[in-house]
Design a protein around this motif. Sequence first.
Motif, mmCIF file in Angstrom:
data_model
loop_
_atom_site.group_PDB
_atom_site.id
_atom_site.type_symbol
_atom_site.label_atom_id
_atom_site.label_comp_id
_atom_site.label_asym_id
_atom_site.label_seq_id
_atom_site.Cartn_x
_atom_site.Cartn_y
_atom_site.Cartn_z
ATOM 1 N N SER A 1 0.851 -1.185 0.000
ATOM 2 C CA SER A 1 0.000 0.000 0.000
ATOM 3 C C SER A 1 0.889 1.238 0.000
ATOM 4 O O SER A 1 1.849 1.306 0.782
ATOM 5 N N THR A 2 0.601 2.198 -0.868
ATOM 6 C CA THR A 2 1.424 3.418 -0.912
ATOM 7 C C THR A 2 1.305 4.186 0.407
ATOM 8 O O THR A 2 2.246 4.850 0.828
ATOM 9 N N ASN A 3 0.155 4.079 1.084
ATOM 10 C CA ASN A 3 0.007 4.753 2.381
ATOM 11 C C ASN A 3 0.952 4.134 3.417
ATOM 12 O O ASN A 3 1.552 4.846 4.214
ATOM 13 N N GLN B 1 -1.293 -2.254 -6.158
ATOM 14 C CA GLN B 1 -1.139 -2.473 -4.724
ATOM 15 C C GLN B 1 -1.686 -3.850 -4.367
ATOM 16 O O GLN B 1 -2.725 -4.269 -4.874
ATOM 17 N N ARG C 1 -5.577 -0.027 0.875
ATOM 18 C CA ARG C 1 -6.508 0.175 1.997
ATOM 19 C C ARG C 1 -7.547 1.232 1.685
ATOM 20 O O ARG C 1 -7.222 2.307 1.193
ATOM 21 N N GLY C 2 -8.808 0.915 1.995
ATOM 22 C CA GLY C 2 -9.868 1.896 1.899
ATOM 23 C C GLY C 2 -10.267 2.343 3.294
ATOM 24 O O GLY C 2 -9.666 1.902 4.285
ATOM 25 N N ARG C 3 -11.261 3.204 3.376
ATOM 26 C CA ARG C 3 -11.775 3.626 4.679
ATOM 27 C C ARG C 3 -12.407 2.442 5.398
ATOM 28 O O ARG C 3 -12.814 1.474 4.764
ATOM 29 N N TRP D 1 -8.998 -1.815 -1.011
ATOM 30 C CA TRP D 1 -9.146 -0.953 -2.182
ATOM 31 C C TRP D 1 -8.628 -1.731 -3.394
ATOM 32 O O TRP D 1 -7.441 -2.061 -3.470
ATOM 33 N N LYS E 1 -19.133 5.615 -7.287
ATOM 34 C CA LYS E 1 -17.817 6.009 -6.764
ATOM 35 C C LYS E 1 -16.711 5.836 -7.800
ATOM 36 O O LYS E 1 -16.558 4.786 -8.408
ATOM 37 N N GLY F 1 -11.452 7.656 -3.991
ATOM 38 C CA GLY F 1 -11.585 7.848 -2.546
ATOM 39 C C GLY F 1 -10.293 8.370 -1.952
ATOM 40 O O GLY F 1 -9.235 8.310 -2.587
HETATM 41 C C1 BTN Z 1 -11.862 5.018 0.425
HETATM 42 O O1 BTN Z 1 -12.192 3.999 1.037
HETATM 43 O O2 BTN Z 1 -12.697 5.692 -0.191
HETATM 44 C C2 BTN Z 1 -10.423 5.491 0.424
HETATM 45 C C3 BTN Z 1 -9.603 4.802 -0.623
HETATM 46 C C4 BTN Z 1 -8.154 5.231 -0.646
HETATM 47 C C5 BTN Z 1 -7.320 4.377 -1.580
HETATM 48 C C6 BTN Z 1 -5.940 4.928 -1.748
HETATM 49 S S1 BTN Z 1 -5.050 4.170 -3.074
HETATM 50 C C7 BTN Z 1 -3.582 4.963 -2.574
HETATM 51 C C8 BTN Z 1 -3.543 4.916 -1.051
HETATM 52 N N1 BTN Z 1 -2.950 3.671 -0.587
HETATM 53 C C9 BTN Z 1 -3.849 2.901 0.051
HETATM 54 O O3 BTN Z 1 -3.609 1.776 0.533
HETATM 55 N N2 BTN Z 1 -5.053 3.521 0.092
HETATM 56 C C10 BTN Z 1 -4.990 4.821 -0.541
#
Ligand code: BTN
Length: 258
Positions: free
Chosen positions: A26-28, A49, A53-55, A60, A120, A123
Amino acid sequence: MQIDEIKRKIKGDLGKDILFYETTDSTNTIALNIAETNKEGLVILADSQEKGRGRLGRLWISPPGVNIYMSVVLKPDVKPGDATLITLMTAVACAIALRKITGLDIRIKWPNDLVVADKKLGGILTELKIYREKIAFAVVGIGINVNIDTKVFPDEVREIATSIKNETGRRYSRENIIAEILCQLHVWYSAFKRMDKETILSAWRLLTSTLGREVVVTAGKETYQGFAEAVDEEGRLLLRLPTGEVKKISSGDLGTPG
Ligand code: BTN
């Protein structure tokens, strides 16, 4: 991905340094691990990735070659309470950039989904490191469905998600979109650093599809139905319940009644 092309097009301070990975978990996660020893404005990009990860702990979907997965390191000198405004200003910057490039009527669905016709398209996931009651750094993660063919989405996702290609019928340069997002983010982050909350909130209100209608919000185990009246300075949704009471909701999932 042509990183040099992105750098050539960037006008502001964000994205002067870019780290690119063909694939990563994950870039985060990468950004959170290295933000401390790097400068503000560092951008982590990946072509795919493995554990995007999403919220709310969701996955994601992050296949290669088609979408944008990017994380930006910010180091604003503000209190953790102002973090929601970081997400709101990022949503504004992304919506404006995407509207400019695609001409689509892209809107922000509370709290920070980028949607077109209620589906959507992208995000934002903001993650923070707090030190001595201040934000040591924030990682703003942005995911945009650009050229993905939505036929590959599982059925339940296809009903609620879309991509720029799906909406316009054509492919777009990811480099161009990334550069435009970083230019807009530079503009809106400057407003944030000046604590120009009203400018950010008014832009958010103009771009949202959430306010002024009946909605259903699921927040944890609770579900509320009511009229979405406003968003306050902390990004909370002010929901007028049938009893007349106004409920302030910090995070949750928004849907339409019925
Ligand atoms: C959401 O759930 O709406 C948020 C999604 C965010 C996805 C991005 S992709 C780049 C960054 N790295 C991740 O693991 N998540 C965010």
